[in-house]
Design an enzyme around this catalytic site. Structure first.
Site, PDB file in Angstrom:
ATOM      1  N   TRP A 102      -3.241   8.838  -4.563  1.00 49.19           N
ATOM      2  CA  TRP A 102      -2.537   8.013  -5.563  1.00 49.19           C
ATOM      3  C   TRP A 102      -2.582   8.669  -6.929  1.00 49.19           C
ATOM      4  O   TRP A 102      -1.601   8.636  -7.668  1.00 49.19           O
ATOM      5  CB  TRP A 102      -3.083   6.584  -5.575  1.00 49.19           C
ATOM      6  CG  TRP A 102      -2.717   5.865  -4.311  1.00 49.19           C
ATOM      7  CD1 TRP A 102      -3.570   5.410  -3.349  1.00 49.19           C
ATOM      8  CD2 TRP A 102      -1.388   5.560  -3.841  1.00 49.19           C
ATOM      9  NE1 TRP A 102      -2.856   4.838  -2.321  1.00 49.19           N
ATOM     10  CE2 TRP A 102      -1.524   4.907  -2.585  1.00 49.19           C
ATOM     11  CE3 TRP A 102      -0.099   5.769  -4.346  1.00 49.19           C
ATOM     12  CZ2 TRP A 102      -0.417   4.471  -1.841  1.00 49.19           C
ATOM     13  CZ3 TRP A 102       1.002   5.334  -3.603  1.00 49.19           C
ATOM     14  CH2 TRP A 102       0.830   4.696  -2.382  1.00 49.19           C
ATOM     15  N   ASP A 172      -4.993   2.547 -12.667  1.00 46.49           N
ATOM     16  CA  ASP A 172      -4.277   2.016 -11.504  1.00 46.49           C
ATOM     17  C   ASP A 172      -5.310   1.282 -10.654  1.00 46.49           C
ATOM     18  O   ASP A 172      -6.046   1.890  -9.885  1.00 46.49           O
ATOM     19  CB  ASP A 172      -3.633   3.164 -10.714  1.00 46.49           C
ATOM     20  CG  ASP A 172      -2.989   2.678  -9.408  1.00 46.49           C
ATOM     21  OD1 ASP A 172      -3.065   1.467  -9.115  1.00 46.49           O
ATOM     22  OD2 ASP A 172      -2.423   3.532  -8.691  1.00 46.49           O
ATOM     23  N   LYS A 196      -2.551  -5.680  -2.177  1.00 45.62           N
ATOM     24  CA  LYS A 196      -3.900  -5.382  -1.703  1.00 45.62           C
ATOM     25  C   LYS A 196      -4.819  -6.570  -1.958  1.00 45.62           C
ATOM     26  O   LYS A 196      -5.354  -7.141  -1.030  1.00 45.62           O
ATOM     27  CB  LYS A 196      -4.465  -4.133  -2.389  1.00 45.62           C
ATOM     28  CG  LYS A 196      -4.009  -2.799  -1.798  1.00 45.62           C
ATOM     29  CD  LYS A 196      -2.575  -2.454  -2.085  1.00 45.62           C
ATOM     30  CE  LYS A 196      -2.113  -1.184  -1.425  1.00 45.62           C
ATOM     31  NZ  LYS A 196      -1.682  -0.160  -2.352  1.00 45.62           N
TER      32      LYS A 196
HETATM   33  C1  LIG Z   1      -0.826   0.867  -2.691  1.00 42.55           C
HETATM   34  C2  LIG Z   1      -1.117   1.646  -3.928  1.00 42.55           C
HETATM   35  C3  LIG Z   1      -0.095   2.152  -4.752  1.00 42.55           C
HETATM   36  C4  LIG Z   1       1.365   1.972  -4.421  1.00 42.55           C
HETATM   37  O1  LIG Z   1       1.744   0.660  -4.580  1.00 42.55           O
HETATM   38  P1  LIG Z   1       3.255   0.185  -4.347  1.00 42.55           P
HETATM   39  O2  LIG Z   1       3.181  -1.235  -4.773  1.00 42.55           O
HETATM   40  O3  LIG Z   1       3.578   0.390  -2.911  1.00 42.55           O
HETATM   41  O4  LIG Z   1       4.128   1.013  -5.223  1.00 42.55           O
HETATM   42  C5  LIG Z   1      -0.447   2.853  -5.876  1.00 42.55           C
HETATM   43  N1  LIG Z   1      -1.736   3.048  -6.204  1.00 42.55           N
HETATM   44  C6  LIG Z   1      -2.751   2.584  -5.433  1.00 42.55           C
HETATM   45  C7  LIG Z   1      -4.162   2.840  -5.843  1.00 42.55           C
HETATM   46  C8  LIG Z   1      -2.467   1.877  -4.268  1.00 42.55           C
HETATM   47  O5  LIG Z   1      -3.465   1.416  -3.506  1.00 42.55           O
END
Ligand SMILES: *Cc1c(COP(=O)(O)O)cnc(C)c1O
Length: 360
Positions: A102, A172, A196
């Site tokens: 990521w 993030d 998540k």
């Molecule tokens: C799942 C995830 C993403 C991507 O998220 P989307 O909503 O599918 O764009 C980005 N960063 C992390 C840490 C993630 O777990």
């Protein structure tokens, strides 16, 4: 069929109580004669749901007054672009920590807008740890410092908060938000896709310090300008109303559970159960450095990868689903977000022990 234990990394398990409440209210929300899905986003019913969700998130996370809470669309992946578009504020470069898949995606996108200085990377050891802050080469002139406190794929979590002085810290938090208390005031901006630990896919939460808004890059689309959303209480256009409603139910559920400090205690206990067992045997292995073992995403490998398929098949037979690891790590990954009950982790460990006994 009874509900299974869903170890998916995302979209992921939701609290059963939340799903049941949503079912109760699905067709006729609290006697108003319609579903939340059918409500005008400008009507008083939905406005109330929206405001309550924000208030509950603020209370749970202790978000200070001078931070805006935005409910956006486009997923965390859109934030990879929105962050540089909005936070460069005339500067030419930004600092990024590289701890996994990521981080890499965030870096790749930021490079479209600015010079990216990678302050440290753990790619040398297949992203199995996080470099200590003492190894980071921070640039005092960077527009911001971006990192990923929990790498969902690698299962690498950073439990300390980086110190970046006057340079805004951006995180993030897609797969760790709400799993433990954090000090929001240490951050310039926090973002997280919902699917998540917050709710269903379709809403993305952004928490941003007010003074960072209002200087977007020339040419930034209206919908990518945080200030537009902040000035319009996330209602510049139609927000993802149903996803925000479910997220609101999850926030209430978390408050009922005792808030984030209580969740952290439960999450520690759940993760410990799994890691303690992994450490007690040669049959399975955790690839992640001890101090960075994620409480949310637990990758592990079998000593003999030829047994992977059989392991997954047996797990499925017991109602333990979505355990297949990401192709970049191999093996298995058990995602054990807030909504995964400890009974699910116990059932997984029981199964792992039995599988070891019969195949070890
Ligand atoms: C799942 C995830 C993403 C991507 O998220 P989307 O909503 O599918 O764009 C980005 N960063 C992390 C840490 C993630 O777990």
């Amino acid at each position: 069929m009874e509900r299974i234990y869903n170890f998916s990394a995302g979209p992921a398990v939701l609290p059963r109580e939340v799903l049941e409440q949503a079912r109760e209210e699905l067709v006729n929300w609290r006697g108003c004669g319609m579903s939340v899905m059918e409500m005008s986003h400008r009507g008083k019913e939905y406005m109330g749901i929206h405001a309550q969700a924000e208030a509950d998130l603020r209370e749970l996370m202790g978000i200070p007054e001078h931070y805006k809470v935005l409910f956006l669309q486009g997923g965390a992946s859109s934030q990879f672009a929105m962050v540089p578009m909005n936070l460069l504020r005339g500067k030419a470069s930004a600092d990024y920590l590289n701890t996994g898949e990521w981080s890499k995606k965030a870096i790749k996108e930021a490079k479209k807008y600015c010079t990216v200085n990678v302050v440290a990377s753990s790619e040398d050891r297949n992203f199995s740890y996080a470099p200590a802050q003492s190894e980071w080469k921070l640039d005092p002139n960077a527009a911001y410092v971006h990192y990923t406190p929990n790498e969902t794929i690698g299962g690498v979590e950073i439990f300390w908060t980086p110190e970046t002085g006057d340079v805004p810290l951006v995180a993030d938090m897609s797969s760790t938000i709400l799993s433990r208390p954090i000090d929001v005031s240490k951050y310039g901006l926090i973002y997280a896709g919902a699917q998540k630990n917050i709710g269903p896919a379709g809403v993305t939460v952004v928490i941003v310090r007010e003074d960072l808004l209002g200087q977007p890059l020339a040419g930034t689309p209206t919908m990518f300008d945080y200030k537009v959303h902040a000035d319009n209480e996330s209602m510049y256009n139609t927000p993802p109303t149903f996803a925000i409603y479910i997220a609101g139910l999850v926030f209430k559920w978390l408050k009922d559970k005792g808030g984030l400090a209580a969740m952290e205690r439960i999450n520690i206990a759940k993760a410990q159960l799994l890691y303690d067992y992994l450490d007690s045997t040669e049959f399975y292995r955790s690839p992640v450095a001890r101090e960075n073992r994620s409480r949310m995403n637990v990758p592990f490998t079998l000593k003999d990868p030829a047994l992977d398929e059989e392991f997954l098949k047996g797990a499925k037979g017991r109602g333990l689903l979505q355990l297949k690891g990401h192709r970049s790590v191999g093996g298995m990954r058990a995602s054990i977000y807030n909504a995964m009950p400890i009974e699910g982790v116990q059932a997984l460990v029981e199964y792992m022990k039995e599988f070891e006994k019969t195949h070890g």
